[in-house]
Design a protein around this motif. Sequence first.
Motif, PDB file in Angstrom:
ATOM      1  N   LYS B 192       0.843  -1.191   0.000  1.00 53.62           N
ATOM      2  CA  LYS B 192       0.000   0.000   0.000  1.00 53.62           C
ATOM      3  C   LYS B 192       0.879   1.240   0.000  1.00 53.62           C
ATOM      4  O   LYS B 192       2.004   1.216   0.515  1.00 53.62           O
ATOM      5  N   GLY B 193       0.342   2.340  -0.518  1.00 56.97           N
ATOM      6  CA  GLY B 193       1.098   3.597  -0.534  1.00 56.97           C
ATOM      7  C   GLY B 193       1.652   3.960   0.830  1.00 56.97           C
ATOM      8  O   GLY B 193       2.807   4.371   0.965  1.00 56.97           O
ATOM      9  N   ILE B 194       0.843   3.729   1.854  1.00 57.88           N
ATOM     10  CA  ILE B 194       1.237   4.124   3.204  1.00 57.88           C
ATOM     11  C   ILE B 194       2.427   3.315   3.711  1.00 57.88           C
ATOM     12  O   ILE B 194       3.146   3.727   4.616  1.00 57.88           O
ATOM     13  N   SER B 199      11.219   7.746  -0.306  1.00 55.38           N
ATOM     14  CA  SER B 199      12.265   7.650  -1.339  1.00 55.38           C
ATOM     15  C   SER B 199      11.951   6.574  -2.383  1.00 55.38           C
ATOM     16  O   SER B 199      12.695   6.393  -3.340  1.00 55.38           O
ATOM     17  N   HIS B 200      10.849   5.861  -2.209  1.00 51.79           N
ATOM     18  CA  HIS B 200      10.512   4.774  -3.133  1.00 51.79           C
ATOM     19  C   HIS B 200      10.175   5.336  -4.521  1.00 51.79           C
ATOM     20  O   HIS B 200       9.527   6.373  -4.631  1.00 51.79           O
ATOM     21  N   GLU B 204       7.804   8.968  -7.499  1.00 48.96           N
ATOM     22  CA  GLU B 204       8.200   9.712  -8.698  1.00 48.96           C
ATOM     23  C   GLU B 204       7.235   9.357  -9.838  1.00 48.96           C
ATOM     24  O   GLU B 204       6.778  10.221 -10.594  1.00 48.96           O
ATOM     25  N   MET B 205       6.874   8.079  -9.940  1.00 49.69           N
ATOM     26  CA  MET B 205       5.932   7.647 -10.972  1.00 49.69           C
ATOM     27  C   MET B 205       4.535   8.235 -10.722  1.00 49.69           C
ATOM     28  O   MET B 205       3.859   8.693 -11.646  1.00 49.69           O
ATOM     29  N   HIS B 237       4.598  14.698   0.750  1.00 47.73           N
ATOM     30  CA  HIS B 237       5.800  14.907  -0.068  1.00 47.73           C
ATOM     31  C   HIS B 237       5.487  14.877  -1.560  1.00 47.73           C
ATOM     32  O   HIS B 237       6.302  15.269  -2.384  1.00 47.73           O
ATOM     33  N   LEU B 238       4.283  14.406  -1.918  1.00 48.74           N
ATOM     34  CA  LEU B 238       3.898  14.388  -3.333  1.00 48.74           C
ATOM     35  C   LEU B 238       3.673  15.798  -3.888  1.00 48.74           C
ATOM     36  O   LEU B 238       3.866  16.037  -5.086  1.00 48.74           O
TER      37      LEU B 238
END
Lengths: 295, 295
Positions: B192-194, B199-200, B204-205, B237-238
């Motif tokens: 999951k996103g959480i 840094s994954h 970025e995608m 951070h997005l």
Amino acid sequence: MRFGAIEAGGTKIVCGIGNAEGKIEERISIATEEPRQTIQKVAEFFNNKNVEAIGVGSFGPINLDRGSPAYGSITTTPKPGWSNYPILAVLKQEFNVPFGWDTDVNAAAYGESMWGAAKGLDSCIYITIGTGIGMGIYMEGKSVHGLVHPEGGHILIRRHSEDEFAGACPYHQDCLEGLASGPAIEKRWGLKGIELPNSHPAWEMEAYYIGQAVANAVLMLSPKKVILGGGVMQQKHLFPMIQREVQSNLKGYVHSEHLLEKIDQYIVKPGLGDNAGLCGALALGIQAYESRQDQ
Amino acid sequence: MRFGAIEAGGTKIVCGIGNAEGKIEERISIATEEPRQTIQKVAEFFNNKNVEAIGVGSFGPINLDRGSPAYGSITTTPKPGWSNYPILAVLKQEFNVPFGWDTDVNAAAYGESMWGAAKGLDSCIYITIGTGIGMGIYMEGKSVHGLVHPEGGHILIRRHSEDEFAGACPYHQDCLEGLASGPAIEKRWGLKGIELPNSHPAWEMEAYYIGQAVANAVLMLSPKKVILGGGVMQQKHLFPMIQREVQSNLKGYVHSEHLLEKIDQYIVKPGLGDNAGLCGALALGIQAYESRQDQ
């Protein structure tokens, strides 16, 4: 009652006189050269014509922010002399009438909603595909301006798997305009669109790009009519190809008979034909006149 | 004066009571189960609350066509029992007050324009990025409906060059929602996103996809504010990553300080936080009350 209309393009400026029913009674075309001389010719045309108001639909980008000192000017253009040219202020010095002012494509969308393919509807989009690609947006009975104004010709789209052309947009290279404008077709295939036979693969690629742009506009905006104009759309065989691409992209997701069954009446050519832009400018003039009455 | 608000989602239905200044005074959350029982619980909450009107922002697609017998229903949804469910008609049988009705995301955009990040502006878009992706459109002071209603979560976008995930949208596979929703992140990376560190490469995608969608929306609509909400956007951070992507896509073409210099104040989180949807529904209720006064 007579109104003036100015369709200001980068190649020519079309001026017209029309009535409140959208009928153009007189028109001339003036080459877009150095601004001062060009606007002088425009002013000469309207001199003694006794119009109640004048509407201007202009190439751009333009300044539509009424609070800005640059309101009514063309902002940035490669056309010599026209960058930051205050076209509206210059015209207002000549004629003491209300002026309407919008982008050429917003004007065309508005004109089509008044008298053309979207008559009676409170929303439509007008996409012109020619030297450039522009998108005019009319939603909930209003022309959309927002922060600057819509510039939907430059959206990013997926490349066709067989397209190796780098793209022709000086800003974004391979945005919609960079891949699907008239100049993009000519640079990619070495021939103008008009020289390519209907069976040429150029058209399948063109329909792929326009169909993608229309599908995205339908998803994002849900317009009640999509009107495709401009030089490239003179190729009438593109319409059914684009309609099929849009359906193929949407995959039945948007449940409306207009998309599922009547798409040939949903994605259409301008009802006003070559007069879409000029009638749009006329509609802006009438709107400016009516707003004055309200005040 | 008190108004009711219903934020109807596929997982839960949040009901609230608020005032004309957008303050929520009371709220409950009801699990979205079988429609009859669920709506009965909703009705129990509003019983004896003496609200002047109730606004409903609903998951969808929904029917917004006032001329249709299906007005006020959810049209197609995989949620058992809810397809074609006439939620508005059922609520109207319980409460004899004016009802507002719109999509959850249109409601959120409208609420943000009333009291949130777009307060005082006549246009904004609200994009929720969570289980699905939805786009609410508020332009020239009006919520945009058109033919059906905006479904901008399903636009086609360019694939990231390193993305080999097929896509998670049951309709279009690799549309925006198919590539960038919460479930898409989880299926692509197996977490999951959480659970993914900042840094994954997933982020970025994700910023690449959301930045592309926002750039296209800015080009097509020119909104005065872009508001990004939903579960995925809890990853704060997005925001700077998306802001950079949008600038990179636009390449300075749209001349506005809001995009060129102040993009951190242009692409923002909801000003109403987790209440964006509920406050939007409240705003719809107030609007329904005021429209009644006009009649």
